[in-house]
Structure formats: structure tokens, C-alpha cells
Design an enzyme around this catalytic site. Structure first.
Site, PDB file in Angstrom:
ATOM      1  N   GLU A   1      -0.751   1.615 -13.871  1.00 13.95           N
ATOM      2  CA  GLU A   1      -0.561   1.065 -12.535  1.00 13.95           C
ATOM      3  C   GLU A   1      -1.765   0.752 -11.934  1.00 13.95           C
ATOM      4  O   GLU A   1      -2.914   1.425 -12.092  1.00 13.95           O
ATOM      5  CB  GLU A   1       0.228   1.999 -11.579  1.00 13.95           C
ATOM      6  N   ASP A   2      -2.043  -0.067 -10.920  1.00 21.05           N
ATOM      7  CA  ASP A   2      -3.044  -0.451  -9.856  1.00 21.05           C
ATOM      8  C   ASP A   2      -3.385   0.571  -8.964  1.00 21.05           C
ATOM      9  O   ASP A   2      -4.472   1.066  -8.869  1.00 21.05           O
ATOM     10  CB  ASP A   2      -3.032  -1.717  -9.431  1.00 21.05           C
TER      11      ASP A   2
ATOM     12  N   ASP B   1       0.770   4.831  -4.020  1.00 19.43           N
ATOM     13  CA  ASP B   1       0.622   4.959  -2.687  1.00 19.43           C
ATOM     14  C   ASP B   1       1.952   6.060  -2.210  1.00 19.43           C
ATOM     15  O   ASP B   1       1.667   7.219  -2.541  1.00 19.43           O
ATOM     16  CB  ASP B   1       0.912   3.647  -1.938  1.00 19.43           C
TER      17      ASP B   1
ATOM     18  N   PHE C   1      -6.105   0.231   3.712  1.00 21.40           N
ATOM     19  CA  PHE C   1      -5.453  -0.954   2.774  1.00 21.40           C
ATOM     20  C   PHE C   1      -6.629  -1.545   2.287  1.00 21.40           C
ATOM     21  O   PHE C   1      -7.477  -2.127   2.890  1.00 21.40           O
ATOM     22  CB  PHE C   1      -4.836  -1.818   3.749  1.00 21.40           C
TER      23      PHE C   1
ATOM     24  N   ARG D   1      -7.130 -10.975  -4.744  1.00 18.73           N
ATOM     25  CA  ARG D   1      -6.986 -10.329  -5.988  1.00 18.73           C
ATOM     26  C   ARG D   1      -8.172 -10.572  -6.984  1.00 18.73           C
ATOM     27  O   ARG D   1      -8.622  -9.708  -7.595  1.00 18.73           O
ATOM     28  CB  ARG D   1      -5.901 -10.934  -6.878  1.00 18.73           C
TER      29      ARG D   1
END
Ligand code: IMP
Length: 194
Positions: free
Chosen positions: A108-109, A112, A162, A175
Site C-alpha cells: 500500500e502507498d 490512514d 495531507f 503523483r
């Protein structure tokens, strides 16, 4: 730093570089070495999630020195294009490979709230893999709702901000930044993180 970055149009929207490129690359190499050690002889399958994790998986797999299989899933999480995760996930593309009795590592990136990972784990577990673990580049531990995630490999724990870059987007942009950066508040919808 890539030369093109010095004049990148994207930089004006970045408040601060949280994790520079060199630090990212060094940590990804360490994770690759750890995975190579732990999965020796097991021929694991690395399952990555489009699109956020593609930069990470591309670098991570090149830092792994044992045979692996690579596969992708695509999901959309109904976040309405904003910054809050709804936890409601739709599967857009399933795996090509069978994972039954395989050693599966979900890459996973960012994790959260953990709701997305929890959905994916349920989906994968139902196919009876031999083992199932998570490798995440970033972890916003302070926002976690789901507690029992098998995160065995973690790149960086980050605060509740964020972030964009290295695969992570805001409204499909940013990205292609080679670092992890904090977006300026005024760029985010409503002026702040939801
Ligand atoms: P979770 O379901 O709350 O764990 O959210 C996971 C998903 O939310 C990630 O796969 C990202 O798509 C998105 N996300 C969460 N935090 C960020 C962030 O800081 N930047 C970009 N995307 C994020």
C-alpha cells in the site's frame, strides 16, 4: 533531485517537503532487503493497489533479490474527490493470479483510517492465502480506526497532514513528484484537511 524538479510547475503548490527523494529511496531499499530476507524460498506474490502504490511497488520490487510474482488490483474509494476516506470501496480490477496457498504481501502507498486496507484484507483472506501481510510506505497512525491490521513493513509514520507525490494524488494530480510533500492548505478543498 531530478533537474526538471527545480523548475517544476507543481512545486508552487507544495508547502513543505516531508520526505525527500533520497530518504524515500534509502528506506525503500531497506524494506526490499527485509522482504528478501523474510520471504526467501517462499515465492511470495506482491499485490499492489492502483494507482497510488505504483511508484512505490516499482522501486520496492527492484530492491527485492528473491523471485516474486507481481499483481495489481484497482479500487475506487468513494471520497468524492476530497481528502477524507469514506471506507466505501469498489473493486475496479481484480487480480490476474490465484492466491490460494500463496504467501501474499499487500503493498500500500498509505494507510490512514485503515478502512481501505481492511476491505482489501477481507477480500484476499476469503481466497485462503498461506499468509497475508501488509507493507505500507506511509502510515498515519493517529487517524487509525481499524486496529488489527497486519502491518509488518512500514516505511514512515507520518503526522495527520495531507501529502502528495511519489504516487499519492490530490484530485489525480501531483503523483509524479519524486518526493512526499505537504500540499498548501489553500489548494485543498475548503481550505483545510477534512
Ligand atoms: P484509509 O482507508 O483511510 O486508510 O485511506 C487510504 C486511502 O486514502 C489511500 O489509499 C489514499 O488513496 C487516501 N489517502 C489517505 N491519506 C492520504 C494523503 O495524505 N494523501 C493522498 N491520499 C491519501
Amino acid at each position: 533531485m531530478y533537474r526538471s524538479m527545480e523548475t517544476s510547475e507543481l512545486l508552487k503548490d507544495i508547502k513543505e517537503i516531508l520526505i525527500p527523494e533520497e530518504q524515500l529511496q534509502a528506506r525503500v531499499r531497506e524494506l526490499g532487503e527485509a522482504i528478501s530476507r523474510d520471504y526467501r524460498g517462499l515465492n511470495p506474490i506482491l499485490v499492489s493497489v492502483l494507482k497510488g502504490a505504483v511508484y512505490f511497488i516499482a522501486d520496492l520490487t527492484r530492491a527485492i533479490s528473491i523471485p516474486i510474482t507481481l499483481d495489481f488490483m484497482a479500487i475506487s474509494s468513494y471520497s468524492g474527490g476530497g481528502t477524507a476516506s469514506s471506507g466505501v470501496v469498489r473493486l475496479l480490477k481484480d487480480l490476474d493470479e490465484q492466491i490460494t496457498e500463496r504467501h501474499v504481501l499487500l503493498v500500500e502507498d498509505i494507510i490512514d483510517t485503515g478502512l481501505t486496507a481492511s476491505y482489501l484484507l477481507r477480500l484476499l483472506r476469503a481466497r485462503n492465502p498461506e499468509s497475508l501481510r501488509i507493507c505500507t510506505l506511509l502510515d498515519k497512525t493517529s487517524r487509525r480506526i481499524v486496529e488489527d491490521l497486519p502491518i509488518v513493513y512500514r516505511g514512515f509514520e507520518i503526522p495527520d497532514v495531507f501529502v502528495v507525490g511519489y504516487g499519492l494524488d490530490y484530485r489525480q494530480l501531483y503523483r509524479n513528484l519524486p518526493f512526499i510533500g505537504i500540499l498548501r492548505e489553500e489548494i485543498l478543498e475548503g481550505g483545510g484537511v477534512v
